[in-house]
Scaffold this motif. Structure first.
Motif, PDB file in Angstrom:
ATOM      1  N   GLU A   1     -25.089   8.834   5.718  1.00 38.42           N
ATOM      2  CA  GLU A   1     -26.058   8.137   4.872  1.00 38.42           C
ATOM      3  C   GLU A   1     -26.115   8.690   3.461  1.00 38.42           C
ATOM      4  OE1 GLU A   1     -29.707   8.327   6.970  1.00 38.42           O
ATOM      5  OE2 GLU A   1     -29.055   6.981   8.577  1.00 38.42           O
ATOM      6  N   THR A   2     -25.628   9.923   3.278  1.00 33.40           N
ATOM      7  CA  THR A   2     -25.656  10.519   1.942  1.00 33.40           C
ATOM      8  C   THR A   2     -24.265  10.987   1.542  1.00 33.40           C
ATOM      9  OG1 THR A   2     -26.085  12.790   2.685  1.00 33.40           O
ATOM     10  CG2 THR A   2     -28.006  11.342   2.378  1.00 33.40           C
ATOM     11  N   PHE A   3     -24.054  11.061   0.242  1.00 33.45           N
ATOM     12  CA  PHE A   3     -22.770  11.515  -0.276  1.00 33.45           C
ATOM     13  C   PHE A   3     -22.480  12.944   0.149  1.00 33.45           C
ATOM     14  CE2 PHE A   3     -20.232  13.663  -3.521  1.00 33.45           C
ATOM     15  CZ  PHE A   3     -19.123  12.837  -3.588  1.00 33.45           C
ATOM     16  N   ASP A   4     -23.494  13.812   0.115  1.00 34.47           N
ATOM     17  CA  ASP A   4     -23.284  15.220   0.456  1.00 34.47           C
ATOM     18  C   ASP A   4     -22.805  15.388   1.898  1.00 34.47           C
ATOM     19  OD1 ASP A   4     -23.927  16.062  -2.054  1.00 34.47           O
ATOM     20  OD2 ASP A   4     -25.988  16.617  -1.593  1.00 34.47           O
ATOM     21  N   ARG A   5     -23.382  14.613   2.817  1.00 26.67           N
ATOM     22  CA  ARG A   5     -22.956  14.705   4.215  1.00 26.67           C
ATOM     23  C   ARG A   5     -21.521  14.224   4.385  1.00 26.67           C
ATOM     24  NH1 ARG A   5     -28.262  12.680   7.732  1.00 26.67           N
ATOM     25  NH2 ARG A   5     -29.594  14.480   7.193  1.00 26.67           N
ATOM     26  N   PHE A   6     -21.184  13.145   3.694  1.00 24.57           N
ATOM     27  CA  PHE A   6     -19.807  12.649   3.763  1.00 24.57           C
ATOM     28  C   PHE A   6     -18.849  13.658   3.152  1.00 24.57           C
ATOM     29  CE2 PHE A   6     -16.283   9.975   2.015  1.00 24.57           C
ATOM     30  CZ  PHE A   6     -15.777   9.548   3.228  1.00 24.57           C
ATOM     31  N   LEU A   7     -19.222  14.260   2.043  1.00 22.89           N
ATOM     32  CA  LEU A   7     -18.399  15.267   1.385  1.00 22.89           C
ATOM     33  C   LEU A   7     -18.162  16.460   2.314  1.00 22.89           C
ATOM     34  CD1 LEU A   7     -16.991  16.593  -1.040  1.00 22.89           C
ATOM     35  CD2 LEU A   7     -19.254  17.343  -1.830  1.00 22.89           C
TER      36      LEU A   7
ATOM     37  N   VAL B   1      -9.673  15.717  -1.176  1.00 16.30           N
ATOM     38  CA  VAL B   1     -11.116  15.510  -1.337  1.00 16.30           C
ATOM     39  C   VAL B   1     -11.485  15.237  -2.791  1.00 16.30           C
ATOM     40  CG1 VAL B   1     -13.388  16.572  -1.118  1.00 16.30           C
ATOM     41  CG2 VAL B   1     -11.714  16.860   0.692  1.00 16.30           C
ATOM     42  N   ASN B   2     -10.942  16.010  -3.709  1.00 18.67           N
ATOM     43  CA  ASN B   2     -11.314  15.849  -5.115  1.00 18.67           C
ATOM     44  C   ASN B   2     -11.011  14.455  -5.646  1.00 18.67           C
ATOM     45  OD1 ASN B   2     -12.230  18.524  -5.359  1.00 18.67           O
ATOM     46  ND2 ASN B   2     -10.170  19.281  -5.815  1.00 18.67           N
ATOM     47  N   ARG B   3      -9.897  13.891  -5.213  1.00 25.68           N
ATOM     48  CA  ARG B   3      -9.499  12.572  -5.713  1.00 25.68           C
ATOM     49  C   ARG B   3     -10.099  11.427  -4.909  1.00 25.68           C
ATOM     50  NH1 ARG B   3      -4.403  10.887  -5.403  1.00 25.68           N
ATOM     51  NH2 ARG B   3      -3.695  12.471  -3.934  1.00 25.68           N
ATOM     52  N   HIS B   4     -10.324  11.653  -3.618  1.00 24.96           N
ATOM     53  CA  HIS B   4     -10.627  10.525  -2.735  1.00 24.96           C
ATOM     54  C   HIS B   4     -12.071  10.408  -2.265  1.00 24.96           C
ATOM     55  CE1 HIS B   4      -6.113  10.957  -1.768  1.00 24.96           C
ATOM     56  NE2 HIS B   4      -6.254   9.882  -2.509  1.00 24.96           N
ATOM     57  N   VAL B   5     -12.858  11.473  -2.382  1.00 24.60           N
ATOM     58  CA  VAL B   5     -14.182  11.426  -1.751  1.00 24.60           C
ATOM     59  C   VAL B   5     -15.079  10.342  -2.349  1.00 24.60           C
ATOM     60  CG1 VAL B   5     -15.148  13.264  -3.241  1.00 24.60           C
ATOM     61  CG2 VAL B   5     -16.172  12.773  -1.000  1.00 24.60           C
TER      62      VAL B   5
ATOM     63  N   LEU C   1     -15.705  15.291   5.084  1.00 24.87           N
ATOM     64  CA  LEU C   1     -14.353  15.057   4.569  1.00 24.87           C
ATOM     65  C   LEU C   1     -13.678  16.379   4.215  1.00 24.87           C
ATOM     66  CD1 LEU C   1     -12.798  12.363   4.091  1.00 24.87           C
ATOM     67  CD2 LEU C   1     -13.203  12.719   1.645  1.00 24.87           C
ATOM     68  N   THR C   2     -14.440  17.299   3.643  1.00 27.64           N
ATOM     69  CA  THR C   2     -13.894  18.607   3.308  1.00 27.64           C
ATOM     70  C   THR C   2     -13.460  19.352   4.571  1.00 27.64           C
ATOM     71  OG1 THR C   2     -15.310  18.760   1.342  1.00 27.64           O
ATOM     72  CG2 THR C   2     -14.376  20.821   2.195  1.00 27.64           C
ATOM     73  N   SER C   3     -14.235  19.201   5.640  1.00 36.95           N
ATOM     74  CA  SER C   3     -13.940  19.928   6.878  1.00 36.95           C
ATOM     75  C   SER C   3     -12.643  19.479   7.530  1.00 36.95           C
ATOM     76  CB  SER C   3     -15.101  19.771   7.871  1.00 36.95           C
ATOM     77  OG  SER C   3     -15.145  18.465   8.426  1.00 36.95           O
TER      78      SER C   3
ATOM     79  N   CYS D   1       0.824  -1.210   0.000  1.00 38.80           N
ATOM     80  CA  CYS D   1       0.000   0.000   0.000  1.00 38.80           C
ATOM     81  C   CYS D   1       0.850   1.249   0.000  1.00 38.80           C
ATOM     82  CB  CYS D   1      -0.932   0.013   1.205  1.00 38.80           C
ATOM     83  SG  CYS D   1      -0.108   0.355   2.786  1.00 38.80           S
ATOM     84  N   ARG D   2       0.194   2.362  -0.196  1.00 43.60           N
ATOM     85  CA  ARG D   2       0.804   3.670   0.000  1.00 43.60           C
ATOM     86  C   ARG D   2      -0.214   4.535   0.749  1.00 43.60           C
ATOM     87  NH1 ARG D   2      -0.316   3.496  -5.590  1.00 43.60           N
ATOM     88  NH2 ARG D   2      -1.860   5.046  -6.272  1.00 43.60           N
ATOM     89  N   LEU D   3       0.303   5.458   1.529  1.00 44.16           N
ATOM     90  CA  LEU D   3      -0.541   6.385   2.269  1.00 44.16           C
ATOM     91  C   LEU D   3      -0.421   7.751   1.617  1.00 44.16           C
ATOM     92  CD1 LEU D   3       0.293   5.368   5.960  1.00 44.16           C
ATOM     93  CD2 LEU D   3      -1.435   4.446   4.425  1.00 44.16           C
ATOM     94  N   GLU D   4      -1.514   8.211   1.031  1.00 48.30           N
ATOM     95  CA  GLU D   4      -1.551   9.485   0.332  1.00 48.30           C
ATOM     96  C   GLU D   4      -2.244  10.527   1.200  1.00 48.30           C
ATOM     97  OE1 GLU D   4      -2.105   7.591  -4.193  1.00 48.30           O
ATOM     98  OE2 GLU D   4      -3.674   8.845  -3.294  1.00 48.30           O
ATOM     99  N   ARG D   5      -1.716  11.743   1.222  1.00 54.81           N
ATOM    100  CA  ARG D   5      -2.381  12.834   1.924  1.00 54.81           C
ATOM    101  C   ARG D   5      -3.798  12.970   1.376  1.00 54.81           C
ATOM    102  NH1 ARG D   5      -4.491  15.926   5.141  1.00 54.81           N
ATOM    103  NH2 ARG D   5      -3.743  18.016   5.636  1.00 54.81           N
ATOM    104  N   LEU D   6      -4.762  13.091   2.265  1.00 58.84           N
ATOM    105  CA  LEU D   6      -6.166  13.192   1.877  1.00 58.84           C
ATOM    106  C   LEU D   6      -6.388  14.356   0.917  1.00 58.84           C
ATOM    107  CD1 LEU D   6      -9.192  12.561   2.108  1.00 58.84           C
ATOM    108  CD2 LEU D   6      -9.226  13.926   4.217  1.00 58.84           C
TER     109      LEU D   6
END
Length: 248
Positions: A72-78, A43-47, A81-83, A36-41
């Protein structure tokens, strides 16, 4: 490191650290291993891939001991994750499978205290595809290696809800030492948390590193990718060699 023993007043004191200059902040560059590799989070690539593997309804229970989620929804996760994506503490990384570049989980460094030489691993959230795999173990090895060899920390911590038996067993398997329980340490998700504390110290790392390297070696896996020796077995072997060397 020089053991001071007693101070000028005849009081017992801890080891002298006259040469201590502090540790470095953990880097944000990619940490690469065999599995594996650990990439800095990012959002655009990983969400999207993270939402697909972490937010399946069937695995909502995996969020129980985290201070957020399930989403439960993509928007809430986004939004969540953005925060956290620009935070430096906790500093989030994404666990990526080197074989197919799939994003499989989240990990972070937190409680980062360079002057004290103390840092914690946390916010560990592995997808169902990642749990109990060589990738999962190597991710922890890469973080530990970066902490001790790359940044010069003295203490690496693991903390979890004392009810989280799975996390406590994982800490012990990975070589952390149990230190005790802080009662009513936190309040999260409307409930009280007793926190179990674990750590690895810098003087324990060399032997632990040998065990990880032995476990991760190609010779320790059969053609189907199954381990021949457990990580705990490798640790015991290193300890046995260390004892034998000491007794000679």
């Amino acid at each position: 490191m020089n053991n001071a023993g007693m101070n000028g007043f005849g009081q017992p004191v801890g080891d002298s650290l006259d040469d201590w200059q502090g540790a470095k902040l953990p880097g944000e560059h990619t940490l690469s291993g065999k599995f594996c590799r650990l990439e800095r989070l990012d959002v655009n690539r990983h969400v999207e891939p993270l939402f697909d593997v972490l937010c399946e309804a069937a695995f909502a229970k995996n969020w129980t001991y985290l201070p957020y989620g399930p989403f439960e929804t993509f928007d809430r996760f986004l939004t969540w994750l953005t925060s956290v994506s620009s935070d430096k503490d906790p500093l989030f990384f994404v666990v990526v499978n080197t074989q197919d570049s799939s994003a499989l989980g989240l990990v972070s460094f937190l409680a980062i205290q360079p002057q004290r030489g103390s840092i914690e691993v946390g916010h560990v959230h592995y997808s169902s595809q990642l749990q109990r795999t060589a990738i999962a173990t190597e991710a922890m090895f890469l973080m530990m290696q970066h902490v001790f060899d790359g940044c010069g920390y003295r203490r690496y911590e693991w903390k979890c809800d004392n009810h989280n038996e799975k996390s406590k067993k994982a800490a012990l398997r990975l070589g952390f030492q149990f230190e005790g329980v802080f009662r009513q340490h936190l309040v999260y998700k409307g409930r009280s948390r007793d926190t179990a504390w674990f750590s690895v110290l810098d003087n324990e790392w060399p032997s632990l590193q040998q065990a990880y390297v032995a476990w991760l070696s190609a010779s320790n896996f059969d053609a189907q990718g199954r381990q021949k020796k457990s990580l705990v077995d490798c640790m015991d072997e290193v300890k046995g060699r260390d004892r034998a060397s000491f007794e000679m």
